[in-house]
Design a protein around this motif. Structure first.
Motif, PDB file in Angstrom:
ATOM      1  N   VAL A  36      18.243  58.175  38.970  1.00 21.00           N
ATOM      2  CA  VAL A  36      18.510  56.994  39.051  1.00 21.00           C
ATOM      3  C   VAL A  36      17.860  55.684  38.574  1.00 21.00           C
ATOM      4  N   PHE A  37      19.245  55.584  37.195  1.00 20.43           N
ATOM      5  CA  PHE A  37      18.694  54.133  36.772  1.00 20.43           C
ATOM      6  C   PHE A  37      19.307  52.534  37.251  1.00 20.43           C
TER       7      PHE A  37
ATOM      8  N   GLY B 211       6.232  59.292  45.834  1.00 19.48           N
ATOM      9  CA  GLY B 211       5.688  58.841  44.110  1.00 19.48           C
ATOM     10  C   GLY B 211       6.955  59.060  43.192  1.00 19.48           C
ATOM     11  N   ARG B 212       8.473  58.337  43.239  1.00 15.99           N
ATOM     12  CA  ARG B 212       9.137  58.726  43.050  1.00 15.99           C
ATOM     13  C   ARG B 212       9.900  57.088  42.208  1.00 15.99           C
ATOM     14  N   ILE B 213       9.197  56.366  42.140  1.00 13.12           N
ATOM     15  CA  ILE B 213       9.360  55.503  41.229  1.00 13.12           C
ATOM     16  C   ILE B 213       9.037  55.286  39.668  1.00 13.12           C
TER      17      ILE B 213
ATOM     18  N   MET C 114      26.302  57.406  45.053  1.00 15.87           N
ATOM     19  CA  MET C 114      25.664  57.960  43.480  1.00 15.87           C
ATOM     20  C   MET C 114      24.963  58.236  43.517  1.00 15.87           C
ATOM     21  N   VAL C 115      23.707  57.908  43.926  1.00 13.45           N
ATOM     22  CA  VAL C 115      22.884  58.208  44.508  1.00 13.45           C
ATOM     23  C   VAL C 115      22.035  59.572  44.277  1.00 13.45           C
ATOM     24  N   GLN C 116      23.014  59.698  46.136  1.00  8.93           N
ATOM     25  CA  GLN C 116      23.357  61.499  46.697  1.00  8.93           C
ATOM     26  C   GLN C 116      23.726  62.277  45.741  1.00  8.93           C
TER      27      GLN C 116
ATOM     28  N   ILE D 149      15.609  54.960  49.498  1.00  8.32           N
ATOM     29  CA  ILE D 149      14.018  56.148  50.199  1.00  8.32           C
ATOM     30  C   ILE D 149      14.361  56.990  50.649  1.00  8.32           C
ATOM     31  N   PRO D 150      14.733  56.075  51.640  1.00  2.72           N
ATOM     32  CA  PRO D 150      15.254  56.975  53.164  1.00  2.72           C
ATOM     33  C   PRO D 150      16.449  57.850  52.904  1.00  2.72           C
ATOM     34  N   LEU D 151      17.250  57.510  52.203  1.00  5.76           N
ATOM     35  CA  LEU D 151      18.832  57.764  51.599  1.00  5.76           C
ATOM     36  C   LEU D 151      18.896  59.023  51.397  1.00  5.76           C
ATOM     37  N   THR D 152      17.680  60.129  50.470  1.00  8.79           N
ATOM     38  CA  THR D 152      17.347  60.550  49.217  1.00  8.79           C
ATOM     39  C   THR D 152      15.977  61.072  50.007  1.00  8.79           C
ATOM     40  N   GLU D 153      16.006  62.008  48.722  1.00 12.04           N
ATOM     41  CA  GLU D 153      14.309  62.599  48.938  1.00 12.04           C
ATOM     42  C   GLU D 153      13.538  63.044  47.760  1.00 12.04           C
ATOM     43  N   LYS D 154      14.304  63.735  47.048  1.00 13.51           N
ATOM     44  CA  LYS D 154      13.328  64.001  45.461  1.00 13.51           C
ATOM     45  C   LYS D 154      14.255  62.721  44.414  1.00 13.51           C
ATOM     46  N   ILE D 155      15.033  62.462  44.590  1.00 14.15           N
ATOM     47  CA  ILE D 155      15.320  62.189  43.054  1.00 14.15           C
ATOM     48  C   ILE D 155      14.738  61.048  42.669  1.00 14.15           C
TER      49      ILE D 155
END
Lengths: 434, 444
Positions: free
Chosen positions: B56-57, B123-125, B44-46, B88-94
């Motif tokens: 994503v939320f 810084g993605r949180i 879903m996140v990818q 975190i490791p499974l995505t890059e920018k979202i």
């Protein structure tokens, strides 16, 4: 040569500063990356390549050591969130982290650890501690005493275990026809009413894959041993002396057995800091090199606080006069006893390096073959069931442990060359929980 | 084609693996077996990241009641702190936003966990700051504190967390090998907070977040919630099924933000929307009908009873709930007053259960990407919102149509980004930039 009848349990202490005090100042160390993912990821992945059973994150809420420049401290990573991140980088290795029972609530912790176990496919472990400091950040004026902290910890663990089992194993039915994702009759209140906690339940999460994620305990006080022998699967312990470790092991296992548990399924794991060289001379040279990074002011303070004495009038290369040293027989801690025993033969500088190396655990600077000899000797004499590996320096010192020492143990048949089993409990030979 | 729009939407996606429409998981193409597992959460996140969704939320619940009673839009199956980490490791920018309740946690612990996640994710949180409306039975409380008290605690909780993040100056980590200082103690400060709810000396035992402050999300619609949100929120989630009301809410909220000395353009108001998408109207309607047939009337009635807090066991599904049963009290959530009671006045129980199953107070729409995009753009251009929180009706089919058909339509018309821009979630969403690890926002 016949294959050994049992194999070691090995875990890696995740301390990216390096275990040896001051060694983060080494030009090959990477302290710039502490707190980020890059280095800690490499550590976990290197441990997994070496087939170590688990990575272990200690924790500390204390900032005072950072503020005086002492940097072997844990605490730069919150264990729950860093373990969560490492799930995405690893596949088989266990992820064990410390969560204090003193400053958290069991419902939150039960959720965090259960979720880690679910997302990692049964690889999570919880090191159960009671905090000895940090009250000033949680609205408390003083720390509860040890007995009170352990009473709370004991009830806390009980609540968490009940919550982990508040969903029956088969509660998630995914019955599209009847419209039941979970069967509510298989999700139960725990109705816990105790001295410290009232928790009705149920948890918001299904039963974790391991039933109970792996429980770890490290307290060596009578209260800690009572709790550990009752519920823990792994026991971390500081044992610099083999015979003492044999005695501790025998007593502990007897205590485990007396509680109706199988002592073979509870693993006693002392720490060891191996300084590995290709030759003895190289190992000695590396050890001496590491020793040079110990800060003389902080090092002297550590000697003074360990032995409870003043050395301000002495040169670092002098020995402490015998009349100032505490009597080892009346030492206040086992660690003070150990240091008091060797103190007459050492200069202050030598003592400070000794303290910087081991922090109460044993250390050894040598070749892979000779360090393996000692580890196997301990293991065969039932001084332990394996070791928590404290890497003196990261990454080079760690890589020597994982790429030279561990393969030596594997070649001799004392350590696994592949992961076996589906969960951390299975892979470590711990009690299986339905 | 029309001129290039002046502003672009902010879009986030609600990560609800069960699907947002109640009982959507019963669809034969759902991945119900993987709900809560890494595989489905990751996919879903990818998928959201491929569509360039800003964030994503992860919502949360500390109460298992709805899971136990078959309320199958339940949150709580993905504990946010532990679930964000592996992403975190499974995505890059979202962006990775999650709910943490201020009612049942300690600010020191939350400050650490969020700071750690933000640093590790570059810084993605984002943190959805909530006050819990249930769960007291799991935390030794006989009753829930009333909303006023909960929000006072929430405001102080956030204040303490911000102070702790600011307790390390931005350049406190010096890594001075020569002198032996990893951090400069002169740049690490006690906070000495003493308030109504918390006494925290500090400092934090690690540097603050990469973003200075993680992005703050707020969703309360009560006066207390609006006060907190306009003070600290970067993204505001809101349930707005009617455009004119949403415009009025938007205008009022932005005015409050301005009144607090903040830049209203840097706070994004994001109503939820559940788009049921088809390549043709017929395909969309077919999916809507299929999902509608999956709603269990017994569970649906229960959901109506739970949301309205009434007993309807003596009523037929085609009757309305008598007005005298809808009794207000101070513990009521604002949504009960502003949304659910008015709905109950005009709908039968069956209508209510379908409405609640679809949207739960948010708007829903069935149609082609073009028609849904028209509606979203109309809201956006008329300042009824700054974007949307996308509620996927079902997973994966309904979600994929939303991300693969609707989002590209918005992109083609210039209303949504085709690439991520900026280095952190705050930059990518156009929020206030907070000087790292300081307690003072600096608007660039």
């Amino acid at each position: 040569m016949p294959a050994p009848s049992r194999q070691m349990a090995l875990t890696l202490f995740m301390l990216p500063f390096g275990y040896h005090t001051g060694v983060w100042r080494h030009p090959d160390s990477r302290p710039e990356e502490v707190g980020r993912l890059s280095l800690i990821r490499e550590m976990a992945q290197a441990a997994e390549r070496a087939k170590l059973h688990a990575c272990f994150f200690a924790d500390s809420l204390d900032v005072s050591s950072i503020r005086i420049g002492g940097n072997r401290a844990s605490g730069r990573y919150d264990p729950v969130v860093v373990m969560a991140a490492l799930i995405g980088y690893t596949e088989r290795i266990g992820l064990i982290g410390t969560v204090s029972t003193t400053f958290t609530h069991p419902f939150n912790t039960a959720r965090h650890i259960a979720e880690l176990d679910i997302l990692s496919g049964g690889r999570a472990g919880w090191n159960i501690v009671t905090s000895v400091a940090g009250q000033e950040n949680f609205g408390m004026t003083e720390m509860p005493d040890s007995a009170e902290r352990y009473a709370r910890a004991t009830e806390y663990v009980d609540v968490v275990k009940q919550l982990w089992h508040s969903w029956d194993r088969d509660a998630v039915v995914i019955d599209r026809e009847r419209g039941l994702w979970a069967d509510g009759t298989k999700i139960h209140d725990i109705g816990h009413i105790g001295q410290h906690f009232d928790v009705r339940g149920a948890l918001t999460l299904p039963r974790p894959p391991q039933g109970y994620p792996v429980l770890v305990q490290a307290g060596q006080s009578p209260d800690g041993i009572e709790l550990g022998s009752s519920i823990a699967d792994l026991i971390y312990t500081a044992q610099p002396d083999q015979q003492k470790s044999v005695d501790f092991y025998a007593q502990y296992k007897a205590k485990v057995a007396s509680k109706g548990r199988d002592p073979e399924r509870v693993k006693i794991i002392p720490g060891i800091m191996p300084i590995v060289g290709d030759t003895q001379a190289e190992a000695d040279e590396i050890a001496a090199d590491y020793g040079r990074y110990v800060d003389p002011v902080l090092g002297r303070q550590q000697v003074e606080s360990t032995l409870a004495l003043d050395t301000s009038d002495l040169d670092l290369d002098e020995r402490i006069p015998a009349e100032r040293l505490p009597d080892p027989e009346h030492a206040t801690t086992p660690w003070q006893r150990t240091i008091a025993r060797i103190a007459p033969e050492r200069t202050i500088r030598e003592l400070m390096v000794e303290l910087s190396r081991a922090g109460g655990h044993q250390w050894m600077a040598s070749t892979p073959s000779r360090i393996a000899d000692r580890m196997i000797d301990w293991f065969e004499s039932r001084a332990c069931d394996g070791f928590n590996l404290n890497c003196p320096q990261v990454p080079i010192g760690m890589n020597r442990v994982l790429e030279q020492l561990v393969p030596e143990l594997q070649e001799r048949g004392y350590f696994q060359t592949e992961y076996r089993g589906d969960t951390l409990r299975e892979r470590m030979g711990l009690e299986l929980v339905d | 084609m029309a001129n290039k729009p002046q502003r672009q939407m902010a879009l986030t996606m609600f990560l609800l693996a069960l699907g947002y429409q109640t009982d959507a998981w019963r669809h034969p193409e759902s991945r119900a077996e993987e709900i809560g597992h890494l595989s489905l959460t990751r996919d879903m996140v990818q998928a959201a990241e491929r569509a360039k969704i800003h964030s994503v939320f992860f919502a949360d619940s500390l109460d298992a009641t709805s899971l136990r009673t078959g309320g199958n839009r339940a949150t709580g199956l993905n504990e946010p702190l532990s679930s964000i980490g592996p992403m975190i490791p499974l995505t890059e920018k979202i962006g990775l936003m999650g709910t943490i309740s201020t009612t049942f946690a300690e600010p020191y612990n939350v400050a650490r966990q969020l700071a750690g996640l933000d640093t590790m994710s570059d810084g993605r949180i984002g943190w959805n700051v909530v006050t819990s409306i249930m769960g007291n039975q799991n935390f030794g409380m006989p009753d829930m504190p009333d909303p006023v008290l909960r929000y006072r605690r929430a405001a102080e909780f956030v204040e303490v967390v911000k102070k702790l993040w600011g307790s390390w100056e931005p350049d406190a980590v010096v890594v001075d090998r020569e002198r032996g200082w990893w951090a400069d103690p002169e740049k690490i400060h006690d906070i000495d907070h003493e308030g109504e709810f918390f006494k925290v000396q500090g400092p934090l035992n690690m540097p603050g977040p990469k973003q200075g402050h993680v992005a703050f999300v707020q969703a309360g619609q009560s006066p207390e919630g609006i006060d907190l949100g306009s003070s600290i929120g970067d993204a505001i989630y809101t349930a707005q099924p009617v455009k004119d009301r949403s415009k009025a809410f938007y205008e009022d909220f932005k005015e409050r933000i301005r009144g607090k000395g903040r830049d209203p353009e840097k706070v994004k108001i994001l109503p939820g929307i559940m788009p049921i998408v088809g390549e043709t109207e017929a395909e969309a309607t077919e999916l809507a009908n299929t999902l509608g047939e999956l709603i269990n009337p017994v569970q649906g009635r229960r959901q109506v009873e739970r949301v309205l807090d009434v007993d309807t066991s003596d009523l037929d599904l085609d009757e309305k709930v008598p007005a005298e049963r809808m009794i207000d009290n101070p513990g009521r959530h604002e949504r009960w007053r502003s949304l659910y009671r008015p709905m109950a006045e005009r709908m039968t129980i069956r209508e209510l259960l379908i409405e609640l199953s679809r949207a739960s107070g948010h708007q829903w729409i069935v149609g082609t990407p073009q028609r849904i995009a028209d509606l979203m753009i109309d809201w956006f251009d008329d300042r009824a919102c700054d974007g949307f929180n996308l509620n996927p009706p079902m997973v994966p089919l309904g979600m994929n149509r939303m991300l693969d058909l609707l989002v590209p339509e918005l992109q083609e018309r210039g209303y949504f980004q085709t690439e991520y821009r900026g280095d952190t979630l705050r930059e990518r969403m156009g929020f206030e930039i907070v000087e790292p690890r300081r307690d003072r926002p600096t608007v660039l």
